[in-house]
Design a protein around this motif. Sequence first.
Motif, PDB file in Angstrom:
ATOM      1  N   ALA A 142     -32.655  52.713 -26.681  1.00 23.50           N
ATOM      2  CA  ALA A 142     -31.531  53.238 -25.901  1.00 23.50           C
ATOM      3  C   ALA A 142     -31.772  54.698 -25.521  1.00 23.50           C
ATOM      4  CB  ALA A 142     -30.240  53.097 -26.702  1.00 23.50           C
ATOM      5  N   ASP A 143     -32.333  55.491 -26.451  1.00 18.69           N
ATOM      6  CA  ASP A 143     -32.655  56.889 -26.146  1.00 18.69           C
ATOM      7  C   ASP A 143     -33.649  56.977 -24.998  1.00 18.69           C
ATOM      8  OD1 ASP A 143     -30.992  57.866 -28.077  1.00 18.69           O
ATOM      9  OD2 ASP A 143     -32.576  58.333 -29.527  1.00 18.69           O
ATOM     10  N   VAL A 144     -34.704  56.172 -25.082  1.00 18.97           N
ATOM     11  CA  VAL A 144     -35.745  56.214 -24.058  1.00 18.97           C
ATOM     12  C   VAL A 144     -35.195  55.727 -22.720  1.00 18.97           C
ATOM     13  CG1 VAL A 144     -37.951  55.197 -23.341  1.00 18.97           C
ATOM     14  CG2 VAL A 144     -37.656  56.060 -25.688  1.00 18.97           C
ATOM     15  N   ALA A 145     -34.369  54.678 -22.743  1.00 19.72           N
ATOM     16  CA  ALA A 145     -33.756  54.197 -21.511  1.00 19.72           C
ATOM     17  C   ALA A 145     -32.926  55.304 -20.858  1.00 19.72           C
ATOM     18  CB  ALA A 145     -32.893  52.968 -21.781  1.00 19.72           C
ATOM     19  N   GLY A 146     -32.225  56.069 -21.676  1.00 22.82           N
ATOM     20  CA  GLY A 146     -31.442  57.181 -21.150  1.00 22.82           C
ATOM     21  C   GLY A 146     -32.311  58.250 -20.516  1.00 22.82           C
ATOM     22  N   LEU A 147     -33.446  58.567 -21.157  1.00 25.72           N
ATOM     23  CA  LEU A 147     -34.358  59.564 -20.603  1.00 25.72           C
ATOM     24  C   LEU A 147     -34.943  59.097 -19.276  1.00 25.72           C
ATOM     25  CD1 LEU A 147     -36.288  60.642 -23.837  1.00 25.72           C
ATOM     26  CD2 LEU A 147     -34.614  61.997 -22.568  1.00 25.72           C
ATOM     27  N   LEU A 148     -35.317  57.824 -19.211  1.00 28.15           N
ATOM     28  CA  LEU A 148     -35.875  57.285 -17.976  1.00 28.15           C
ATOM     29  C   LEU A 148     -34.827  57.252 -16.860  1.00 28.15           C
ATOM     30  CD1 LEU A 148     -37.971  54.306 -19.426  1.00 28.15           C
ATOM     31  CD2 LEU A 148     -38.788  56.588 -18.808  1.00 28.15           C
ATOM     32  N   ALA A 149     -33.634  56.789 -17.199  1.00 27.45           N
ATOM     33  CA  ALA A 149     -32.566  56.703 -16.201  1.00 27.45           C
ATOM     34  C   ALA A 149     -32.191  58.081 -15.662  1.00 27.45           C
ATOM     35  CB  ALA A 149     -31.348  56.018 -16.803  1.00 27.45           C
ATOM     36  N   ALA A 150     -32.235  59.099 -16.544  1.00 29.23           N
ATOM     37  CA  ALA A 150     -31.902  60.459 -16.117  1.00 29.23           C
ATOM     38  C   ALA A 150     -32.855  60.965 -15.045  1.00 29.23           C
ATOM     39  CB  ALA A 150     -31.918  61.401 -17.321  1.00 29.23           C
ATOM     40  N   ARG A 151     -34.062  60.420 -15.028  1.00 30.75           N
ATOM     41  CA  ARG A 151     -35.052  60.816 -14.004  1.00 30.75           C
ATOM     42  C   ARG A 151     -35.063  59.846 -12.822  1.00 30.75           C
ATOM     43  NH1 ARG A 151     -38.050  65.805 -14.785  1.00 30.75           N
ATOM     44  NH2 ARG A 151     -37.281  66.492 -16.821  1.00 30.75           N
ATOM     45  N   GLY A 152     -34.153  58.885 -12.828  1.00 28.04           N
ATOM     46  CA  GLY A 152     -34.085  57.943 -11.727  1.00 28.04           C
ATOM     47  C   GLY A 152     -35.070  56.800 -11.826  1.00 28.04           C
ATOM     48  N   LEU A 153     -35.627  56.568 -13.010  1.00 29.26           N
ATOM     49  CA  LEU A 153     -36.576  55.477 -13.197  1.00 29.26           C
ATOM     50  C   LEU A 153     -35.850  54.171 -13.503  1.00 29.26           C
ATOM     51  CD1 LEU A 153     -39.267  57.313 -15.330  1.00 29.26           C
ATOM     52  CD2 LEU A 153     -39.557  56.440 -13.023  1.00 29.26           C
ATOM     53  N   PRO A 154     -36.409  53.042 -13.105  1.00 30.65           N
ATOM     54  CA  PRO A 154     -35.756  51.761 -13.396  1.00 30.65           C
ATOM     55  C   PRO A 154     -35.793  51.448 -14.881  1.00 30.65           C
ATOM     56  CG  PRO A 154     -37.944  51.384 -12.476  1.00 30.65           C
ATOM     57  CD  PRO A 154     -37.666  52.858 -12.348  1.00 30.65           C
ATOM     58  N   THR A 155     -34.721  50.894 -15.387  1.00 33.20           N
ATOM     59  CA  THR A 155     -34.679  50.447 -16.786  1.00 33.20           C
ATOM     60  C   THR A 155     -34.473  48.943 -16.883  1.00 33.20           C
ATOM     61  OG1 THR A 155     -32.307  50.939 -16.903  1.00 33.20           O
ATOM     62  CG2 THR A 155     -33.826  52.668 -17.615  1.00 33.20           C
ATOM     63  N   THR A 156     -34.331  48.281 -15.743  1.00 34.05           N
ATOM     64  CA  THR A 156     -34.313  46.819 -15.682  1.00 34.05           C
ATOM     65  C   THR A 156     -35.301  46.390 -14.620  1.00 34.05           C
ATOM     66  OG1 THR A 156     -32.504  46.789 -14.076  1.00 34.05           O
ATOM     67  CG2 THR A 156     -31.904  46.647 -16.411  1.00 34.05           C
ATOM     68  N   ILE A 157     -35.830  45.188 -14.762  1.00 31.82           N
ATOM     69  CA  ILE A 157     -36.863  44.722 -13.845  1.00 31.82           C
ATOM     70  C   ILE A 157     -36.230  43.966 -12.677  1.00 31.82           C
ATOM     71  CG2 ILE A 157     -37.300  42.472 -14.925  1.00 31.82           C
ATOM     72  CD1 ILE A 157     -40.341  43.188 -14.658  1.00 31.82           C
ATOM     73  N   ASP A 158     -36.830  44.092 -11.523  1.00 33.42           N
ATOM     74  CA  ASP A 158     -36.348  43.425 -10.310  1.00 33.42           C
ATOM     75  C   ASP A 158     -36.266  41.914 -10.559  1.00 33.42           C
ATOM     76  OD1 ASP A 158     -36.121  42.246  -7.764  1.00 33.42           O
ATOM     77  OD2 ASP A 158     -37.141  43.937  -6.825  1.00 33.42           O
ATOM     78  N   PRO A 159     -35.120  41.297 -10.257  1.00 34.17           N
ATOM     79  CA  PRO A 159     -34.984  39.846 -10.457  1.00 34.17           C
ATOM     80  C   PRO A 159     -36.044  39.025  -9.725  1.00 34.17           C
ATOM     81  CG  PRO A 159     -32.856  40.839 -10.015  1.00 34.17           C
ATOM     82  CD  PRO A 159     -33.871  41.899  -9.770  1.00 34.17           C
ATOM     83  N   ALA A 160     -36.620  39.610  -8.662  1.00 34.63           N
ATOM     84  CA  ALA A 160     -37.618  38.868  -7.897  1.00 34.63           C
ATOM     85  C   ALA A 160     -38.973  38.803  -8.592  1.00 34.63           C
ATOM     86  CB  ALA A 160     -37.789  39.506  -6.516  1.00 34.63           C
ATOM     87  N   VAL A 161     -39.163  39.625  -9.617  1.00 31.34           N
ATOM     88  CA  VAL A 161     -40.452  39.636 -10.317  1.00 31.34           C
ATOM     89  C   VAL A 161     -40.572  38.385 -11.177  1.00 31.34           C
ATOM     90  CG1 VAL A 161     -41.869  40.841 -12.026  1.00 31.34           C
ATOM     91  CG2 VAL A 161     -40.592  42.149 -10.312  1.00 31.34           C
ATOM     92  N   ASP A 162     -41.681  37.700 -11.071  1.00 33.73           N
ATOM     93  CA  ASP A 162     -41.938  36.478 -11.822  1.00 33.73           C
ATOM     94  C   ASP A 162     -42.370  36.839 -13.245  1.00 33.73           C
ATOM     95  OD1 ASP A 162     -42.760  34.082 -12.881  1.00 33.73           O
ATOM     96  OD2 ASP A 162     -44.113  33.556 -11.231  1.00 33.73           O
ATOM     97  N   LEU A 163     -41.462  36.652 -14.200  1.00 32.24           N
ATOM     98  CA  LEU A 163     -41.778  37.024 -15.583  1.00 32.24           C
ATOM     99  C   LEU A 163     -42.836  36.125 -16.192  1.00 32.24           C
ATOM    100  CD1 LEU A 163     -38.296  37.980 -17.093  1.00 32.24           C
ATOM    101  CD2 LEU A 163     -40.008  39.429 -15.987  1.00 32.24           C
ATOM    102  N   VAL A 164     -42.958  34.916 -15.714  1.00 32.16           N
ATOM    103  CA  VAL A 164     -44.035  34.048 -16.205  1.00 32.16           C
ATOM    104  C   VAL A 164     -45.387  34.644 -15.829  1.00 32.16           C
ATOM    105  CG1 VAL A 164     -45.094  31.765 -16.014  1.00 32.16           C
ATOM    106  CG2 VAL A 164     -42.601  31.988 -16.124  1.00 32.16           C
ATOM    107  N   ALA A 165     -45.476  35.161 -14.598  1.00 34.36           N
ATOM    108  CA  ALA A 165     -46.718  35.808 -14.158  1.00 34.36           C
ATOM    109  C   ALA A 165     -46.982  37.081 -14.958  1.00 34.36           C
ATOM    110  CB  ALA A 165     -46.648  36.118 -12.670  1.00 34.36           C
ATOM    111  N   VAL A 166     -45.934  37.835 -15.290  1.00 37.06           N
ATOM    112  CA  VAL A 166     -46.101  39.045 -16.104  1.00 37.06           C
ATOM    113  C   VAL A 166     -46.624  38.673 -17.490  1.00 37.06           C
ATOM    114  CG1 VAL A 166     -44.912  40.983 -17.196  1.00 37.06           C
ATOM    115  CG2 VAL A 166     -44.315  40.314 -14.852  1.00 37.06           C
ATOM    116  N   GLU A 167     -46.022  37.649 -18.088  1.00 34.92           N
ATOM    117  CA  GLU A 167     -46.459  37.216 -19.416  1.00 34.92           C
ATOM    118  C   GLU A 167     -47.923  36.765 -19.382  1.00 34.92           C
ATOM    119  OE1 GLU A 167     -45.411  33.786 -22.750  1.00 34.92           O
ATOM    120  OE2 GLU A 167     -44.025  34.156 -21.085  1.00 34.92           O
ATOM    121  N   ALA A 168     -48.307  36.050 -18.336  1.00 34.67           N
ATOM    122  CA  ALA A 168     -49.693  35.581 -18.216  1.00 34.67           C
ATOM    123  C   ALA A 168     -50.643  36.752 -18.047  1.00 34.67           C
ATOM    124  CB  ALA A 168     -49.816  34.617 -17.039  1.00 34.67           C
ATOM    125  N   ALA A 169     -50.247  37.750 -17.257  1.00 33.15           N
ATOM    126  CA  ALA A 169     -51.098  38.923 -17.059  1.00 33.15           C
ATOM    127  C   ALA A 169     -51.247  39.720 -18.359  1.00 33.15           C
ATOM    128  CB  ALA A 169     -50.523  39.806 -15.958  1.00 33.15           C
TER     129      ALA A 169
END
Length: 490
Positions: free
Chosen positions: A420-447
């Motif tokens: 949660a601390d790290v998510a807050g630090l990332l969000a404060a800089r405008g970085l994503p803390t959730t992944i785009d729903p369009a990203v294929d998580l099966v492909a991520v797991e395989a990679a």
Amino acid sequence: MSLVFIGFMGAGKTSAARAVAAEFGARPVDSDAVLEERFGMSIEAWFSTHSEHEYREQEEEAVVALLDREDAPVVSLGGGAITSDRVQQALRRHTVVLLDVDPDTAWQRAGGRRPLARDRRRFDELHAERLPLYERLADAILPTSRRESVRHALPHIREIPRGAKLVWAEAASGSYPVLVGDGLVGRLPEGFVVTDANVGGLYGPPDAIVIGAGEQHKTLTTAEGVLRELARRGADHDSRVVALGGGVVGDVAGFCAAVYQRGIGVVQVPTTIVAQVDSAYGGKTGVDLPEGKNYAGAYHQPSAVLADPSVLATLPPGEAAAGWAEVVKTGLIAGGALWRRVREDPPLDRDLVLACARTKLDVVASDERDDGRRQVLNLGHTIGHAIETATGYARYRHGEAVGLGLLAALTLSDRPALRADVAGLLAARGLPTTIDPAVDLVAVEAAAARDKKRRGGVVGFVIVESPGYVRTGVPIEADVVRAALQELRT
């Protein structure tokens, strides 16, 4: 102007001063020896009948007088001399070299043999108290693991630009200077400059070799183009490549330097946050294949790194934000003072760049080729690289993917509060803390399962016990990895 060696007990200041003075054909002056001559006895004997406060008064007077002398080109100071305000003022006129020693090594060398080295707990406290002051005063910081480092670093120490700091980097295959300071981008060394279309127009010379900007251009095709251009321009084995740009330029140019005529020199001049705090150091070079990130590469230490924090002001906001993920990663690995500073969400200035660089250089010095400790630097990168691969290196910047990878790694570490601390630090800089729903998580797991650092077909993850305590090579079941990826959806 004298060359003044400072550092904690057992750092080897007297020996270093002798070696440098021999190079100058001069005699070194040691403040402890000056005091013993004044006392007519050893410092330890004098301490037996006097207080530390009395000693510091005598030391301050002797050291200030010593630093005013014109016949003392090389000076070594006692470990506590720099605690005096008058001594700190006097040091501004000189080139100050910190010999950086860790507490365990210092105790091994000095424990039980110095008046202030009787109690190990107090010894460690004293080291922690003085270290920030040593670092602030130093123009150059050298490790004490190799005695020849002082001699090799000397020519670079004598030419440190005003306002810059030098750190001497060491690895099994070689050593090199790292300079951090504003204005360094205007001091490009001679060589064949490789840059990208964005940076070239701002800082590159007219004859630079220009590649496309972005991870999608970090390919064998791009590398072939650079190599053939080097050949066309007559580069030979004594030539040097100057990598002017972010992580992609540094990786591609470094890879080309590693393989051109079986290896020529490369100077890294990083212009992004990712490159200045991480990728420019340590000698990893490479390009991507469609099958995986950095699948083609080589270890090739630079001959120098010139990091100019002032150029970071020209970064687009998204690029600047993305780089912050590497700062957070480095803080988690280092723990202690660096993590406390990162949690405050500070501006990225010279000293923070330097602190991040030193963290990485310390790791690389002990493990150049990922055989052990260096694997801590992969924190967040197994999933981060998999996200990049699964999205064709087009959906996320490297730092954005690493930020998501950090969150997944902290889920795998079962550290929800730290996540949660790290998510807050990332969000404060405008970085994503959730992944785009369009990203294929099966492909991520395989990679992720094909990660190039796997051993015996098993991927070892990096997990965090707490900031500063990171474990590597941890096998994790596929369903647990899958759950961590699913958590990135929410």
